[in-house]
Design an enzyme around this catalytic site. Structure first.
Site, short mmCIF file in Angstrom:
data_model
loop_
_atom_site.label_atom_id
_atom_site.label_comp_id
_atom_site.label_asym_id
_atom_site.label_seq_id
_atom_site.Cartn_x
_atom_site.Cartn_y
_atom_site.Cartn_z
N SER A 293 1.02 -7.33 -1.36
CA SER A 293 1.54 -8.45 -0.57
C SER A 293 0.61 -9.66 -0.57
CB SER A 293 1.88 -8.01 0.85
OG SER A 293 0.76 -7.99 1.68
N THR B 9 0.83 -1.22 0.00
CA THR B 9 0.00 0.00 0.00
C THR B 9 0.86 1.26 0.00
OG1 THR B 9 -1.82 -1.09 1.14
CG2 THR B 9 -1.67 1.28 1.40
N THR C 297 0.92 -4.74 4.22
CA THR C 297 0.67 -5.15 5.60
C THR C 297 -0.01 -6.52 5.70
OG1 THR C 297 -1.45 -3.98 5.66
CG2 THR C 297 0.50 -2.76 6.40
N ASP C 298 -0.69 -6.93 4.64
CA ASP C 298 -1.51 -8.15 4.74
C ASP C 298 -0.70 -9.41 5.02
OD1 ASP C 298 -4.20 -7.27 4.51
OD2 ASP C 298 -3.82 -6.79 2.42
#
Lengths: 165, 165, 165, 165
Positions: D54, D12, D83-84
Site C-alpha cells: 500500500s 501485508t 495498513t500503511d
C-alpha cells in the site's frame, strides 16, 4: 546416497482430528507432506502398510512389518510407529534383523499428531532419516533427538520420553 | 550420550517478521523453542555467537566461529548458519578441524524462517543433531535430509537445495 | 467503544491434545492468546465459567450461563460454546434476554480446536466479537462467517455447518 | 443473507516469503484458503484487483478501487489492503460512497502476513466480513477487532494499531 524405504504403520504421528465426530482418527499418511516441508532430497519410497494405533497392534501386524522390511530392496528403513509399543515392535524386528545383518532399521513416531501445531513429528522424521543413513545394521529407535539400540530403551510414560536402560 | 554444543550465527533459520517495519530481522534465537517442540532430550548447550545474514559474514566473523568451535569442550558441534555462504564457512572450519581430528562439526540452516509456517528448520535441526552424534570427525553440512562432506557440496541457487559435487 | 464480556464454557474451541494420554482434554482457555494474535484492542473481560464438552452440558450448567450473562455489567456478551448444543443454550438464553431487552449475546465456537493448525476458531472469534458490537439486543449464533437469530438456526451434522431455518 | 464482494489489493495480508530470494513478495491471494479455514458459508465473490504494497499505491490505483466497488453488483464490499495507507484509500472511497448511499465498504488488512504463523489476518477477515453484513452504508476500517468510520481513525505507527480520533 542410498535410498530409504519408509514403512508407515500409523501411530500418533499420522492421527487427525475429525471435525464431524470430534474424535481422533486416521486418514492418509502425512509423510509426503512432511518430506516436502523438510525440503528432503533423500531418495525415499513410502509404503503405507497399516494405519493403526500401536496399542491395537497384534502379533500378526508385527509379522507383516517384519515381512515388509525383509521384502524391501533398500538396506535403510524407517518405520513410523505409535510410541506406546514401539519398543515391542523393535524387539520383534531384531529377531529377524541382527547387528551383523545388512539392514539398518530405525523406528520413529511422535508424541503429538503432525497435523496439530505443536508436533515433534517433523523433528523426529529429520532425525530418523538421518540416523538411518549412518548407523550400522541393526534395529534402533529415534526419539527425542537421540537414537537407542532396541534392547537398551524404554518409554517413560510419566514424562512421555524415551530413556536408555 | 555425549553433549552437543550448538553455535548460533543467525541465517534465515532465525529471521522474524517485524510487524512495525514490515521487514525481516533478527531478535533472539528460536533454538530453545525448537528443541522443546522436538521434545529433544539431547544434552545441548546453546551459544549465540552472532545473529547475522550469511551474505554479510566477514572473514573476521568466520574466525570467531572457528574460535568458538575450538573453545568448545564438546566434541560434537552443530552450527546454525545462513545457507548462502554455508559452504564457505564449512571450508574455513575444515582448515582447523581435519577428518583425523577430534571434533564432528555439522552446519545446518533453513530455506524458510522457523517463525513462518512452512519452515524446513525443525526437520533440519533434527537431522543435524542426529548426524552430529554419529558421523566421524570432520566438517559437514546437513540440509535436505542429507549430509555432505564440506568439500563435496554446493548450493544450487535455482532449486534452493544442496547437491553433492 | 463499549466493553465486551466473554463467557467461556469450553467446547471444541478450547480442547487440547494431551500427549501423555493421547486424548483430547481441557486445560486453560486460549481466549487471551487468540485475542493477542488478533491484535484485538477491544476492551474485553474474560470469565471462564466452565470448561466442558457441550454434549455434557446440563440444565444446571445452562442456568449458570444465564446467570453469568445477567450478572455481567457489559451489554455486549460473547459466549464460547461447543457446537453440538449451542442452539439449545441459545434458546435457554433467549428466554431471559429478549429482543427488546438491553443485552446483545453472541454464541460462537469452533469445529476444530484452536490449538490445532486448521482451526476456524480465530475467524469465528473475530466474527463474534464484531457482531456483538453492532447487532441489536437479542441472542445470536456467529458461525461460518454469518450470524443467526437463535430461533432460526440449526447445526447440519453431515456438513458440520450452521444453517438458517 | 446478501452476497459480499471481496476486492483484493495486496498488502501485508497476502505477502509471502520467497525462499529463493529471501525477500517478501506477492503470489496469489490467500483469501480462498482463509475462507475455507474459517469454514465460511458467506456467499462471496473474490476479485483480485491488484497485488501491491500500500506504500506503492498511486492515485490511479485508488481510482481503480473506487471503480471496482462502483461496478460491483453487491452492496456489501470488503477491501483487503495494506495498513500503511488504508486510511487514505478509505478517504478516497468515501468521496464516492456516502453514508446515505447504498454500499457498505469495509477495508481490512493484517500486521503480519497470513502465510506466517502469527498472523492477525484470519481474525481480521472474520471481523471485516461480519461488520460488512451489519453496518449501514458508508466506508469503514475493520482492524484490531473494532470498526472505525473512515474519517475518525488513524494508524498509530509506534504500536501498529488503529485508533479512533
Amino acid at each position: 546416497m542410498a535410498a530409504i524405504r519408509i514403512v508407515v504403520t500409523g501411530g500418533t504421528f499420522d492421527k487427525e482430528y475429525n471435525e464431524l465426530t470430534g474424535a481422533l482418527a486416521f486418514k492418509a499418511t502425512h509423510l509426503p507432506e512432511m518430506l516436502r516441508l523438510g525440503r528432503s532430497r533423500v531418495d525415499v519410497s513410502i509404503h503405507t502398510l497399516m494405519m493403526i494405533d500401536s496399542l491395537d497392534m497384534t502379533d500378526a501386524d508385527r509379522a507383516r512389518i517384519v515381512e515388509a522390511c525383509a521384502g524391501a530392496a533398500e538396506s535403510q528403513i524407517v518405520v513410523t510407529h505409535g510410541t506406546d509399543t514401539m519398543v515391542e515392535t523393535a524387539r520383534t524386528l531384531a529377531a529377524s534383523f541382527p547387528r551383523d545383518g545388512n539392514k539398518t532399521i530405525v523406528l520413529t513416531g511422535a508424541m503429538v499428531p503432525y497435523a496439530f501445531g505443536s508436533s515433534d513429528g517433523l523433528f523426529n522424521l529429520g532425525s530418523a532419516i538421518s540416523f538411518a543413513q549412518v548407523l550400522p545394521p541393526g534395529v534402533y529407535l529415534a526419539m527425542n533427538g537421540r537414537f537407542f539400540q532396541w534392547d537398551h530403551v524404554r518409554k517413560n510414560r510419566e514424562t512421555g520420553t524415551f530413556e536408555a536402560v
